[in-house]
Design a protein around this motif. Sequence first.
Motif, PDB file in Angstrom:
ATOM      1  N   ARG A 148       0.868  -1.253  -0.154  1.00 37.25           N
ATOM      2  CA  ARG A 148       0.256  -0.024   0.037  1.00 37.25           C
ATOM      3  C   ARG A 148       0.817   1.172   0.090  1.00 37.25           C
ATOM      4  N   CYS A 149       0.484   2.258  -0.652  1.00 35.72           N
ATOM      5  CA  CYS A 149       1.178   3.764  -0.765  1.00 35.72           C
ATOM      6  C   CYS A 149       1.432   4.006   0.663  1.00 35.72           C
ATOM      7  N   GLY A 150       0.421   4.131   1.517  1.00 29.44           N
ATOM      8  CA  GLY A 150       0.675   4.619   2.988  1.00 29.44           C
ATOM      9  C   GLY A 150       0.864   6.178   2.599  1.00 29.44           C
TER      10      GLY A 150
ATOM     11  N   MET B  81      13.198  10.916  -5.183  1.00 28.86           N
ATOM     12  CA  MET B  81      13.461   9.822  -4.238  1.00 28.86           C
ATOM     13  C   MET B  81      12.654   8.839  -4.320  1.00 28.86           C
ATOM     14  N   ASP B  82      13.094   7.673  -3.913  1.00 31.17           N
ATOM     15  CA  ASP B  82      12.144   6.170  -4.173  1.00 31.17           C
ATOM     16  C   ASP B  82      10.772   6.656  -3.836  1.00 31.17           C
ATOM     17  N   ASN B  83       9.964   6.105  -4.764  1.00 32.33           N
ATOM     18  CA  ASN B  83       8.504   6.393  -4.816  1.00 32.33           C
ATOM     19  C   ASN B  83       7.810   5.241  -4.895  1.00 32.33           C
TER      20      ASN B  83
ATOM     21  N   PHE C 207       6.879  -0.583  -3.998  1.00 33.08           N
ATOM     22  CA  PHE C 207       8.109   0.175  -3.712  1.00 33.08           C
ATOM     23  C   PHE C 207       9.201  -0.332  -4.236  1.00 33.08           C
ATOM     24  N   ASP C 208       9.111  -1.451  -4.843  1.00 36.02           N
ATOM     25  CA  ASP C 208      10.510  -2.398  -5.188  1.00 36.02           C
ATOM     26  C   ASP C 208      11.132  -1.565  -6.590  1.00 36.02           C
TER      27      ASP C 208
ATOM     28  N   ASP D  55      14.653   5.199   3.154  1.00 36.60           N
ATOM     29  CA  ASP D  55      14.514   4.074   4.183  1.00 36.60           C
ATOM     30  C   ASP D  55      13.025   4.258   4.369  1.00 36.60           C
ATOM     31  N   PHE D  56      12.246   3.453   4.031  1.00 37.41           N
ATOM     32  CA  PHE D  56      10.890   3.792   4.389  1.00 37.41           C
ATOM     33  C   PHE D  56      10.303   3.487   5.782  1.00 37.41           C
ATOM     34  N   ALA D  57      11.177   2.784   6.622  1.00 38.15           N
ATOM     35  CA  ALA D  57      10.934   2.654   7.890  1.00 38.15           C
ATOM     36  C   ALA D  57      11.124   4.079   8.659  1.00 38.15           C
ATOM     37  N   THR D  58      12.208   4.664   8.085  1.00 37.42           N
ATOM     38  CA  THR D  58      12.518   6.084   8.998  1.00 37.42           C
ATOM     39  C   THR D  58      12.154   7.277   8.180  1.00 37.42           C
TER      40      THR D  58
END
Length: 443
Positions: free
Chosen positions: A71-73, A402-404, A411-412, A421-424
């Motif tokens: 999901r995009c979130g 940036m990564d999108n 997100f791959d 870094d999608f966690a932070t």
Amino acid sequence: MRVLSVVFICLFSTIKAGSCAELTVLPKTFLKGIALSAYQNGGDIYGKSNWSHFEQQKSLLGKSTINRNQRCGSAADFWNRALDDIQLIKNLGCNAVRFSIEWAVIEPEQGVFNEEMLNWYEQYIDALIAADIVPTITLHHFVHPQWFDEIGGFQKEQNLEYFLRFSKLVFKRLSAKVPIWYTINEPTVYSFMGFILGMHSPGKVMNFNAAGTVLKNLLTAHCRVYKALKKMPNGASTQIGIVHQILHAHAYSNWSPFGRFTAWFLNFCAAHKQTKKFLQTGIFEYKIPGIVDIYAELPGAPRCYDFIGINYYSRLIVGNKGPTCMPGEIMTDMEYALYPDGIYDAITDMASLGVPIYITENGIPDAKDQHRALFIELYTQKIYEAMKDGFDVRGYFYWTLMDNYEWDRGFDQKFGLYKVDFATKERSLRNGSLSFINSFLPS
Ligand code: GCO
């Protein structure tokens, strides 16, 4: 090895095109930018868009259409970090940015306009201008309010008035500060992915009538919006155009009937010829005998754009059992290889419309950052070459900052000059991005 090949390419093009130094002379007004879209970078704040709806939907096989059900979130957290990210854009040496105004965020409920988010956009634009970055706006980048789809979306010509109303409202508010406007991003991709392949919203499969109708209506919407905005205050002093994607399919071998059929089919659905003909003549024809037959005329269409935006990545090689590229080509992380000649061809092709060109997207999905530098060097070199050959290219927008969230791919696919870094949500510059920094240096 990569460095050696770049040196070799530079020497080779020196022999062919004069000198490498000569290629760095740029018009002062040339725009070097990055392109992004608000949904792909920040998601949909209110969850009221066609895409946030589509992400929940299951395909005919009962599975999510999105790769690994991602999901995009809040994606890269655009809505909270856009102001800070301006420094990242600056660090790349950019003087422009292309971004979208999300209709689903401005009008989440039909007829109710979100003043707060219009203010947010205005502040973002002010901050870009203060940083000497030219803001350029896309009015539709695949995303719109879900209520619009529920009344038939772009399948119904009478619905175009809603997109027109939204476009006029945004233009009235922001046009004094924004010199370049793109009405619609990639109408052909919206039609093909959403109504034939079913991989984008609204997920319809092999519905050629809908695909053709939607494409006709999107092109019509572009013309209506263009005409309306041109009549408004600031209309005459702003440049308004459309963004068209070019992705041609070629058979791996001319001897393969399957390859040739697949290439023909993909090229029909990708609808480059139909779109170009419409822009040139005002005639829209979308026809496969016995399957679909759509014909429409809009005589004013050839006067409905001040420039053409080209999104160009590569070409598709089809009908081969092995890799989807020609022998010796370097693959990206998608199904296409590096093909820099194609961007030159795309420019010469669209130049026949007789208006200036912006490269509104170009980039590489490259998670390991192996080919990014080479990709950028080769493609930008080709654009220089086209400019030297007299083609009126006014700007280059790299996809993406940036990564999108890459739609059905999740997100791959890593297109970002900055890794996220999608966690932070932390951003870090990729090594290969240095070649973007070194491209289109002011003379
Ligand atoms: C498109 C869009 C972008 C993509 C980009 C990379 O072409 O689908 O304009 O939204 O993310 O092109 O594929």
